[in-house]
Design a protein around this motif. Structure first.
Motif, PDB file in Angstrom:
ATOM      1  N   LEU A 307       0.828  -1.203   0.000  1.00 17.65           N
ATOM      2  CA  LEU A 307       0.000   0.000   0.000  1.00 17.65           C
ATOM      3  C   LEU A 307       0.862   1.252   0.000  1.00 17.65           C
ATOM      4  N   LEU A 308       1.907   1.261   0.836  1.00 22.12           N
ATOM      5  CA  LEU A 308       2.774   2.433   0.887  1.00 22.12           C
ATOM      6  C   LEU A 308       3.500   2.643  -0.439  1.00 22.12           C
ATOM      7  N   ARG A 309       3.924   1.526  -1.068  1.00 21.52           N
ATOM      8  CA  ARG A 309       4.590   1.661  -2.359  1.00 21.52           C
ATOM      9  C   ARG A 309       3.642   2.247  -3.399  1.00 21.52           C
ATOM     10  N   LEU A 310       2.405   1.769  -3.392  1.00 24.95           N
ATOM     11  CA  LEU A 310       1.414   2.288  -4.338  1.00 24.95           C
ATOM     12  C   LEU A 310       1.097   3.751  -4.042  1.00 24.95           C
ATOM     13  N   ARG A 311       1.011   4.084  -2.753  1.00 25.51           N
ATOM     14  CA  ARG A 311       0.740   5.475  -2.387  1.00 25.51           C
ATOM     15  C   ARG A 311       1.871   6.381  -2.849  1.00 25.51           C
ATOM     16  N   ARG A 312       3.098   5.947  -2.639  1.00 28.61           N
ATOM     17  CA  ARG A 312       4.238   6.771  -3.055  1.00 28.61           C
ATOM     18  C   ARG A 312       4.276   6.953  -4.568  1.00 28.61           C
ATOM     19  N   GLU A 313       3.937   5.915  -5.293  1.00 24.30           N
ATOM     20  CA  GLU A 313       3.915   6.038  -6.752  1.00 24.30           C
ATOM     21  C   GLU A 313       2.881   7.071  -7.195  1.00 24.30           C
ATOM     22  N   ASN A 314       1.688   6.988  -6.625  1.00 29.06           N
ATOM     23  CA  ASN A 314       0.638   7.932  -7.012  1.00 29.06           C
ATOM     24  C   ASN A 314       0.946   9.356  -6.551  1.00 29.06           C
ATOM     25  N   GLU A 315       1.506   9.481  -5.351  1.00 28.74           N
ATOM     26  CA  GLU A 315       1.897  10.812  -4.907  1.00 28.74           C
ATOM     27  C   GLU A 315       3.008  11.373  -5.778  1.00 28.74           C
ATOM     28  N   GLY A 316       3.882  10.494  -6.269  1.00 29.33           N
ATOM     29  CA  GLY A 316       4.931  10.954  -7.181  1.00 29.33           C
ATOM     30  C   GLY A 316       4.364  11.488  -8.483  1.00 29.33           C
ATOM     31  N   VAL A 317       3.284  10.870  -8.967  1.00 27.52           N
ATOM     32  CA  VAL A 317       2.639  11.365 -10.191  1.00 27.52           C
ATOM     33  C   VAL A 317       2.098  12.775  -9.974  1.00 27.52           C
ATOM     34  N   LEU A 318       1.413  12.985  -8.842  1.00 30.54           N
ATOM     35  CA  LEU A 318       0.865  14.309  -8.552  1.00 30.54           C
ATOM     36  C   LEU A 318       1.974  15.321  -8.314  1.00 30.54           C
ATOM     37  N   ARG A 319       3.020  14.896  -7.601  1.00 29.18           N
ATOM     38  CA  ARG A 319       4.119  15.820  -7.321  1.00 29.18           C
ATOM     39  C   ARG A 319       4.813  16.229  -8.622  1.00 29.18           C
ATOM     40  N   GLU A 320       4.983  15.295  -9.513  1.00 28.31           N
ATOM     41  CA  GLU A 320       5.607  15.616 -10.805  1.00 28.31           C
ATOM     42  C   GLU A 320       4.758  16.609 -11.596  1.00 28.31           C
ATOM     43  N   TYR A 321       3.440  16.449 -11.539  1.00 29.54           N
ATOM     44  CA  TYR A 321       2.557  17.376 -12.254  1.00 29.54           C
ATOM     45  C   TYR A 321       2.660  18.787 -11.684  1.00 29.54           C
ATOM     46  N   TYR A 322       2.643  18.883 -10.345  1.00 32.98           N
ATOM     47  CA  TYR A 322       2.702  20.206  -9.723  1.00 32.98           C
ATOM     48  C   TYR A 322       4.039  20.894  -9.958  1.00 32.98           C
ATOM     49  N   ARG A 323       5.091  20.116 -10.202  1.00 36.97           N
ATOM     50  CA  ARG A 323       6.417  20.692 -10.382  1.00 36.97           C
ATOM     51  C   ARG A 323       6.819  20.819 -11.847  1.00 36.97           C
ATOM     52  N   LEU A 324       5.866  20.618 -12.755  1.00 35.84           N
ATOM     53  CA  LEU A 324       6.182  20.793 -14.174  1.00 35.84           C
ATOM     54  C   LEU A 324       6.545  22.236 -14.491  1.00 35.84           C
ATOM     55  N   GLY A 325       5.939  23.162 -13.782  1.00 37.46           N
ATOM     56  CA  GLY A 325       6.119  24.575 -14.072  1.00 37.46           C
ATOM     57  C   GLY A 325       4.792  25.210 -14.447  1.00 37.46           C
ATOM     58  N   THR A 326       4.769  26.526 -14.443  1.00 37.94           N
ATOM     59  CA  THR A 326       3.539  27.248 -14.756  1.00 37.94           C
ATOM     60  C   THR A 326       3.425  27.472 -16.255  1.00 37.94           C
ATOM     61  N   SER A 327       2.194  27.547 -16.709  1.00 31.46           N
ATOM     62  CA  SER A 327       1.922  27.812 -18.120  1.00 31.46           C
ATOM     63  C   SER A 327       0.532  28.432 -18.213  1.00 31.46           C
ATOM     64  N   TYR A 328       0.141  28.751 -19.430  1.00 35.73           N
ATOM     65  CA  TYR A 328      -1.174  29.349 -19.661  1.00 35.73           C
ATOM     66  C   TYR A 328      -1.893  28.569 -20.741  1.00 35.73           C
ATOM     67  N   SER A 329      -3.203  28.513 -20.591  1.00 34.44           N
ATOM     68  CA  SER A 329      -4.028  27.834 -21.566  1.00 34.44           C
ATOM     69  C   SER A 329      -4.916  28.872 -22.250  1.00 34.44           C
ATOM     70  N   GLU A 330      -6.075  28.450 -22.709  1.00 33.00           N
ATOM     71  CA  GLU A 330      -6.947  29.359 -23.468  1.00 33.00           C
ATOM     72  C   GLU A 330      -7.387  30.540 -22.613  1.00 33.00           C
TER      73      GLU A 330
END
Length: 874
Positions: A307-330
């Motif tokens: 469970l902890l391994r799965l949690r860390r993997e999913n939290e890593g996905v969210l953390r990677e998204y938040y740290r992609l950088g800022t941008s603008y859309s439409e």
């Protein structure tokens, strides 16, 4: 929750059908920016048409947003004596947890939102995923519905609102412009998996090893043995032993007003998911075990580690998204115009507001790479603001202009724009139409002289280098080649000789290529086309009878200046002096917002009142004169220092320095200087930006003596997704080139193999002849030498082949690296957060632009030193 683009009118139609005279007014929270102002104007016109009461509340930053939540939004909740209602966020709140900031999800309360429905229309990215995939009141918990997904409202599937959804119960609803469904599927799966996971404390220990290793080690751990007559601990028992359930959950917060996105929380008062099997965990001591026991299941520790391994993997996905950088859309003004179009309400007034909002995004450098220097390329259709998405939006706006403003037929007049002249007057006293115009990249040309308009253009500033004497000579030489004297070009453009105005575009196109000004004006081949790609690069112009004729860029420049400087400000002495108070004092924050909010209403009125708009022209001219003067001084005196990760300059001795205490004005100055530096980089490197095409970032700080702080803004260097592989044609071209390269490589390999075989055959023949000629002693040594020569030739050929292979693989790796998600994005926001967490610098992060911060005067050096070690561009 998020509302798909195809259902954009669903919420408004429900609001229209359920409103009555006693309903609470719709609360509109608006950011202090031109795009948000235009979107607010569009929305309020729709509400007025339907007689829906509404209230507008300008919001300067996160502290203002929290204050609005406490004073205006929270009292609307039914649980606090309110009647519910609708709150619309235009350009605010998309990057933070609005449920917490607005006070709609109090800690420890089961009933959230209290009938308050929040609509979020924001172009800032990344989204706060709690708003997108959560943000709704949970259905009551039952025996069958205990998980997060089972308690979602009817009509919501994985955060996506479907046609069966019935509004009115409250929640946060994000309006999707297409990015969520197209790009966030991985983040959605990770978020939904996390909210349904049981709460297990993570002590941070390494969980290395696979499930097979865990099963092998189960017998060695004392916790996993089952003793007869002794009950085996279930998972929940371990949680009770190791976790303190009564301890309140704490949220991470920076020392700013915006909370850092945390991991999604599962709903409270929900029991753990039971993984206990009564048959497996039976502990009856009187019952003897059978002779052949079934395979034992995984132990509680094994399940915990999984469970902890799965949690860390999913939290890593969210953390990677938040740290992609800022941008603008439409732009949100474009989204609001789409809503009006769905309702059948589009007209020239709403279309013009959408055009101005879209144009303002480019003026402020808001692109797919965040706040960055404008991306320039010879293929202007692909590069530029928002890449292919921006090109599609502009083309749709041009099509709307043709649809709502059909050309006049049969009057025999030749329209000036058809002959290459930009229109400066209306066609008639009642003319309020919108027209397409071949606008040059000059600044306020209708309201300035040609010379001043060219001198204060950021495009010409960066390419002609007009901050230097040599650059001014180039500008004068360009005018001389065009046949325009300095006396003529310093007259007001409206009063210039008509022959000069008629020939201006032709002469600019003739001589522009000599000065690297290929995008200065739209080319002749864009004239007269009425199908796809028509009028590519043309601008938009609107007339208000004989009173005025302005381009969309003119309006965007004036409205932005009113927001940043204020009305009737034509000198530094006219600027209000702020109070001398500490940075972290609440009164100081309120006084700053109280100074900015009256400017909001001035700019808001100027969008509808042409006389107020004309009155703001001197303010816009004054602001851009100050930007030109300050930028020239910084570049001429070489006040730009090179740090490890970016360039840096400080504005503090300029006579107009107080102007740049506003983040918007400072951003314009940073983009002005950054574009000049990007052109210098291209000249030094043969047309390619540094840092793998990303460009060198720039940090500009402005000293506010009254408050003892530096306002700091970080901008990108001009590279990023807008310039790399955006359209299908380029992708197809790359595939064809790759295929052609593979064929060429295969052909070269065959040729080399053939040459190698011929050489071997020739050497073999030569060796046999030598054997026949020299049959005495020494023949063996010659044979050994021949073998060595053969092996050397083969190794040379194989080495050349391997070098070619390595070079081609390197090129492909570079292409793949450029294609990585987040390439070139502005990461100053996350870098600022990291510096705050690591140092004791007193920093205030309150702006909705996360690349803008305020730093205490004494802490700037340490702040920059730590920032120089961070990655600031993706």
């Amino acid at each position: 929750m998020y509302l798909p683009r195809q259902l954009i009118s669903k919420l408004y139609l429900h609001l229209q059908n359920t409103r009555h005279p006693l309903s609470p007014p719709v609360l509109i929270l608006v950011a202090l920016e031109t795009d948000a102002l235009c979107a607010c104007r569009i929305l309020t016109q729709l509400l007025k048409h339907d007689y829906i009461p509404h209230k507008i509340q300008p919001v300067a930053g996160y502290s203002d947003l929290e204050r609005a939540g406490t004073e205006l939004v929270s009292p609307m909740m039914e649980t606090r004596g309110g009647a519910g209602g609708v709150v619309v966020c235009l350009g605010v709140g998309g990057m933070v947890d609005l449920g917490t900031v607005l006070g709609l999800e109090p800690e420890g309360e089961e009933n959230t939102f209290g009938g308050v429905e929040v609509w979020v229309i924001d172009s800032h990215r990344p989204w706060n995923l709690g708003n997108v995939f959560g943000g709704f009141p949970l259905e009551p918990e039952t025996q069958e519905a205990r998980t997060f997904s089972a308690r979602t409202p009817v009509g919501v599937n994985g955060g996506r609102i479907e046609r069966a959804y019935k509004p009115g119960k409250g929640g946060i609803i994000v309006m999707d412009d297409g990015d969520i469904e197209d790009e966030l599927s991985k983040e959605r799966d990770a978020y939904l998996a996390l909210v349904d996971m049981p709460e297990v404390e993570d002590d941070g220990r390494d969980l290395g090893g696979s499930d097979e290793d865990e099963s092998e080690n189960e017998d060695e751990t004392g916790d996993t043995t089952v003793v007869a007559g002794r009950k085996r601990k279930s998972w929940s028992d371990f949680d009770e032993d190791e976790d303190e359930d009564d301890r309140p959950r704490q949220r991470r917060r920076s020392n700013s007003s915006s909370p850092i996105p945390d991991s999604p929380r599962r709903p409270q008062h929900r029991g753990l998911v039971s993984l206990r099997d009564d048959a497996l965990f039976s502990s009856d001591a009187l019952e003897a075990p059978p002779a052949a026991q079934p395979p034992r299941g995984p132990s509680a520790n094994t399940l915990r580690r999984r469970l902890l391994r799965l949690r860390r993997e999913n939290e890593g996905v969210l953390r990677e998204y938040y740290r992609l950088g800022t941008s603008y859309s439409e732009p949100i003004s474009s989204m609001m115009y789409s809503l009006a179009s769905e309702l059948g309400r589009e007209d020239n007034d709403l279309l013009w507001l959408a055009i101005v909002g879209v144009t303002s995004m480019e003026l402020y450098g808001r692109s797919s790479a965040g706040i960055a220097v404008a991306a320039r390329r010879s293929d202007a259709r692909v590069a530029g603001w928002l890449g292919m998405r921006g090109a599609r939006i502009r083309q749709l706006l041009r099509d709307e202009v043709r649809r709502l403003n059909p050309p006049e037929i049969g009057n025999g007049r030749v329209l000036p724009e058809t002959t290459g002249i930009i229109p400066t007057t209306a066609r008639s006293p009642e003319d309020t139409s919108i027209r397409l115009s071949p606008e040059p990249k000059f600044l306020l040309i209708r309201h300035w002289s040609l010379y001043d308009s060219m001198l204060h253009s950021p495009y010409l500033f960066s390419r002609l280098k007009t901050w230097s004497e040599a650059g001014m000579k180039r500008l004068h030489k360009l005018l001389a080649k065009m046949g325009v004297s300095l006396v003529q070009c310093k007259q007001s453009y409206a009063h210039m000789d008509m022959m000069l105005k008629r020939e201006l575009r032709t002469k600019l196109l003739k001589y522009a290529s000599l000065y690297n000004l290929d995008e200065l004006v739209p080319t002749i081949d864009t004239d007269g086309k009425d199908r796809g790609g028509a009028k590519d690069g043309w601008g938009f112009v609107r007339s208000w009878g004989w009173r005025a004729t302005l381009s969309a860029q003119d309006v965007g420049v004036v409205v932005g200046a009113l927001l940043e400087v204020g009305k009737n400000t034509t000198s530094a002495d006219d600027l209000p002096a702020g109070p001398s108070q500490d940075l972290l004092d609440v009164d100081n924050n309120q006084s700053q917002s109280e100074e900015w909010i009256p400017r909001f209403w001035e700019a808001y009125d100027a969008l509808e009142d042409i006389e107020a708009l004309k009155a703001g022209l001197p303010t816009a001219q004054y602001l851009h004169k100050a930007i030109f003067t300050t930028g020239t001084t910084i570049l001429k005196k070489k006040q730009i220092s090179h740090l490890r990760a970016f360039r840096m300059c400080v504005v503090k001795d300029s006579p107009d320095a107080t102007l740049f205490n506003h983040p918007g004005a400072l951003t314009k100055l940073a983009l002005w200087i950054g574009e000049a530096l990007a052109e210098q980089e291209k000249e030094a490197t043969g047309g390619r930006l540094a840092h793998g095409g990303r460009g060198t970032p720039l940090v500009v700080a402005s000293l506010d003596d009254k408050r003892g702080v530096y306002v700091v803004v970080g901008t990108g260097g001009g590279g990023g997704p807008d310039t790399k592989f955006l359209d299908r044609e380029s992708a197809k071209k790359r595939a064809e080139e790759k295929e052609a390269k593979a064929k060429t490589k295969d052909m070269q390999r065959r040729i080399k193999e053939k040459i190698r075989a011929e050489k071997k055959e020739a050497k073999r023949t030569e060796k046999e002849e030598k054997k026949k000629a020299k049959s005495d002693a020494g023949g063996d040594e010659d044979e050994e030498e021949d073998n060595e020569e053969d092996s050397d030739d083969d190794s040379d050929l194989s080495d050349s082949d391997s070098d070619d292979d390595d070079e081609s693989d390197k090129d492909e790796d570079e292409l793949d690296q450029e294609l990585e998600r987040g390439y070139g994005l502005n990461k100053f926001g996350t870098a600022f957060q990291d510096v705050v967490a690591e140092t004791n610098a007193r920093v205030r992060i309150d702006s909705f632009e996360h690349c803008v911060v305020e730093v205490k005067k004494e802490d700037l050096s340490g702040f920059l030193e730590s920032l120089s070690m961070k990655v600031v561009i993706g």
